[in-house]
Design an enzyme around this catalytic site. Sequence first.
Site, mmCIF file in Angstrom:
data_model
loop_
_atom_site.group_PDB
_atom_site.id
_atom_site.type_symbol
_atom_site.label_atom_id
_atom_site.label_comp_id
_atom_site.label_asym_id
_atom_site.label_seq_id
_atom_site.Cartn_x
_atom_site.Cartn_y
_atom_site.Cartn_z
ATOM 1 N N ARG A 97 0.851 -1.201 0.000
ATOM 2 C CA ARG A 97 0.000 0.000 0.000
ATOM 3 C C ARG A 97 0.880 1.243 0.000
ATOM 4 O O ARG A 97 1.698 1.418 0.911
ATOM 5 C CB ARG A 97 -0.923 -0.003 1.231
ATOM 6 N N HIS A 142 -3.085 11.088 1.241
ATOM 7 C CA HIS A 142 -2.650 10.742 2.591
ATOM 8 C C HIS A 142 -2.054 12.005 3.234
ATOM 9 O O HIS A 142 -0.840 12.158 3.328
ATOM 10 C CB HIS A 142 -1.624 9.601 2.532
ATOM 11 N N ASN A 186 -7.113 8.833 3.105
ATOM 12 C CA ASN A 186 -6.665 8.181 4.323
ATOM 13 C C ASN A 186 -7.103 8.982 5.545
ATOM 14 O O ASN A 186 -6.816 10.173 5.651
ATOM 15 C CB ASN A 186 -5.131 8.072 4.332
ATOM 16 N N GLU A 187 -7.796 8.329 6.445
ATOM 17 C CA GLU A 187 -8.107 8.870 7.771
ATOM 18 C C GLU A 187 -8.636 10.300 7.754
ATOM 19 O O GLU A 187 -7.989 11.220 8.283
ATOM 20 C CB GLU A 187 -6.870 8.795 8.668
ATOM 21 N N ASN A 329 -7.969 1.307 9.667
ATOM 22 C CA ASN A 329 -6.667 1.533 10.301
ATOM 23 C C ASN A 329 -6.877 1.395 11.807
ATOM 24 O O ASN A 329 -7.591 2.205 12.404
ATOM 25 C CB ASN A 329 -6.139 2.939 9.995
ATOM 26 N N TYR A 331 -5.013 1.014 15.575
ATOM 27 C CA TYR A 331 -3.774 1.083 16.353
ATOM 28 C C TYR A 331 -3.940 0.767 17.827
ATOM 29 O O TYR A 331 -3.067 0.198 18.451
ATOM 30 C CB TYR A 331 -3.129 2.471 16.223
ATOM 31 N N GLU A 397 -3.962 -0.423 7.923
ATOM 32 C CA GLU A 397 -2.804 -0.012 8.734
ATOM 33 C C GLU A 397 -2.920 -0.605 10.121
ATOM 34 O O GLU A 397 -4.011 -0.660 10.690
ATOM 35 C CB GLU A 397 -2.746 1.512 8.928
ATOM 36 N N TRP A 449 5.163 12.421 10.929
ATOM 37 C CA TRP A 449 4.396 13.649 11.082
ATOM 38 C C TRP A 449 4.957 14.536 12.200
ATOM 39 O O TRP A 449 6.160 14.779 12.216
ATOM 40 C CB TRP A 449 2.900 13.315 11.276
HETATM 41 C C1 PNW Z 1 -1.788 7.122 10.935
HETATM 42 N N1 PNW Z 1 -3.108 9.835 16.635
HETATM 43 O O1 PNW Z 1 -1.907 8.383 11.484
HETATM 44 C C2 PNW Z 1 -1.364 7.473 9.545
HETATM 45 O O2 PNW Z 1 -2.208 7.003 8.536
HETATM 46 C C3 PNW Z 1 0.070 7.212 9.270
HETATM 47 O O3 PNW Z 1 0.494 8.101 8.286
HETATM 48 C C4 PNW Z 1 0.893 7.296 10.537
HETATM 49 O O4 PNW Z 1 2.259 7.218 10.298
HETATM 50 C C5 PNW Z 1 0.407 6.197 11.447
HETATM 51 O O5 PNW Z 1 -0.968 6.322 11.710
HETATM 52 C C6 PNW Z 1 1.140 6.103 12.768
HETATM 53 O O6 PNW Z 1 0.887 7.220 13.562
HETATM 54 C C7 PNW Z 1 -2.189 8.651 12.776
HETATM 55 O O7 PNW Z 1 -2.525 10.812 17.120
HETATM 56 C C8 PNW Z 1 -1.654 9.794 13.287
HETATM 57 O O8 PNW Z 1 -3.948 9.195 17.300
HETATM 58 C C9 PNW Z 1 -1.954 10.192 14.571
HETATM 59 C C10 PNW Z 1 -2.796 9.415 15.329
HETATM 60 C C11 PNW Z 1 -3.342 8.240 14.812
HETATM 61 C C12 PNW Z 1 -3.031 7.863 13.534
#
Ligand code: PNW
Length: 495
Positions: A97, A142, A186-187, A329, A331, A397, A449
């Site tokens: 991706r 993105h 994306n997001e 996505n 996490y 993701e 970021w």
């Molecule tokens: C995602 N938060 O972003 C993005 O899609 C990616 O580009 C990034 O590198 C990855 O997660 C890891 O952080 C996020 O602050 C950025 O909760 C910030 C957050 C969650 C996802």
Amino acid sequence: MNATANITNSPEWNCIHTNDSETMFPTNFAWGAATSAYQIEGGWNVDDKGPSIWDTFCHEGGRLVFEGQSGDVTCNSYELWEEDLRCIRQLGLTHYRLSLSWSRLLPEGITRHVNQKGLRYYNKVINDLVASDVLPMVTLYHFDLPQALQDQGGWKSPEIAAIFDSYARFCFESFGDRVKLWITLNEPYVCAKLGHEDGIFAPGVKEPGMAAYLVGHNMLRGHARAWHSYNVLYRAKQGGSVSLAINSDWAEPLDPASPDDTAATERYLAFTLGWFAWPLFVTGDYPEVMRSSIEVRSKELGYQEGSRLPRFSKDEPSLLGTADFFALNYYTSRRVKPGECCPGVLGLKSDQDAEGVVDPSWPVCGVSWLAVVPDGLRKLLKYIKDTFNNPAVYITENGFSQVGPVDMEDVQRCGFYHDIIQEIARALREDGVDVRGYFAWSLLDNFEWADGFSVRFGLFHVDFSRPERPRTAYRSGREYAGIISKYRSQTMVNI
Ligand code: PNW
């Protein structure tokens, strides 16, 4: 967002996990890894690329990016694509991706001026992937809006939906003969919230309780137009699928017996997953609880100017049904209780009135927001199956970060990948969720970021201090390659 937390050592992590003898994955399960253009490409001003909002955000002084870093060079994938391909092949990925830099293809954001060198770059990437039997999943957007479009109002402007649609058509036309899996945006939650409410992501707008809803709305409108364009103009001849990548935590009540915590959890999910998934999968509109919470809060504040959450017009392409699969996505997870935040203040948090807390038993990896909760993914998948009518799901993701001194023998991350893949196997086998694939975030250490290079999500380490930006597999990269080869061959045996 800052990389303040440490990798905690408890609870125990192991590389080798038992009890996975029954684990099976469907034929054609996508074993992937993901990246994004601004985070890996570099080459920010070469070969006629136009600037994006992240170029501007990082270059302007006084911004919040860690140590004033930027994606000017980062992994230099614009020049070193073949090194990335080597990593992809070493992992044995079936899918990769990547995202396209809009302003590399269209320096002013519009199709009047196409940058042939940008087109050539992505054509080479896509051709090399296909020639290596790796299927591309391509994200059109993105986080990196062309600055020229930001100058005209960016995602806050209603015009952006049509402009995004014409960019999307250009990409379908240029690459759709070879690309069969598309993510429009994306997001949108992160663009809206971090970019236009908190102002900690580009474009750095801080207009709490206002801009985020407008931005989310225009992103949904742009997505819907692009999906309809694909449906009408390209689906028959190209046969691909188009979706939108939605990020969400899993959330459950802090006290499951508390009705207040349960109601807060419903709001928490409605304001993240629901905000973008309800319009696409359920009603064509925002979740009712989101609309009513915003209205109640507006009244309390004496806010007169109509709803802060816009309405979809009947004259525009409908949102309902504009996702060919669910792109998730995932996490982290939270336990939720009613918010403690400032009822008198205009803002998303106050509208949502829900506070997520990290359970003390969950280890936190790298960044402070990233509590590691693999079984939260399984619960979220089950929730998606039940709530959104059993869609095909790609986990677009998911990952585990490292901060501090580099640890090439990253045993904790090895354990994490084993655990998460077991949870997906259970979701498939025991819960009947139609999971089609998994993309690890990320192939490479990259520009994270606002956290810059202080946070490493890669399966491959990148040495940012050397001009050649050498890539070296972490132990977790080798483990993931092993997992892929094991389950791919199992699949073969069980056809
Ligand atoms: C995602 N938060 O972003 C993005 O899609 C990616 O580009 C990034 O590198 C990855 O997660 C890891 O952080 C996020 O602050 C950025 O909760 C910030 C957050 C969650 C996802």
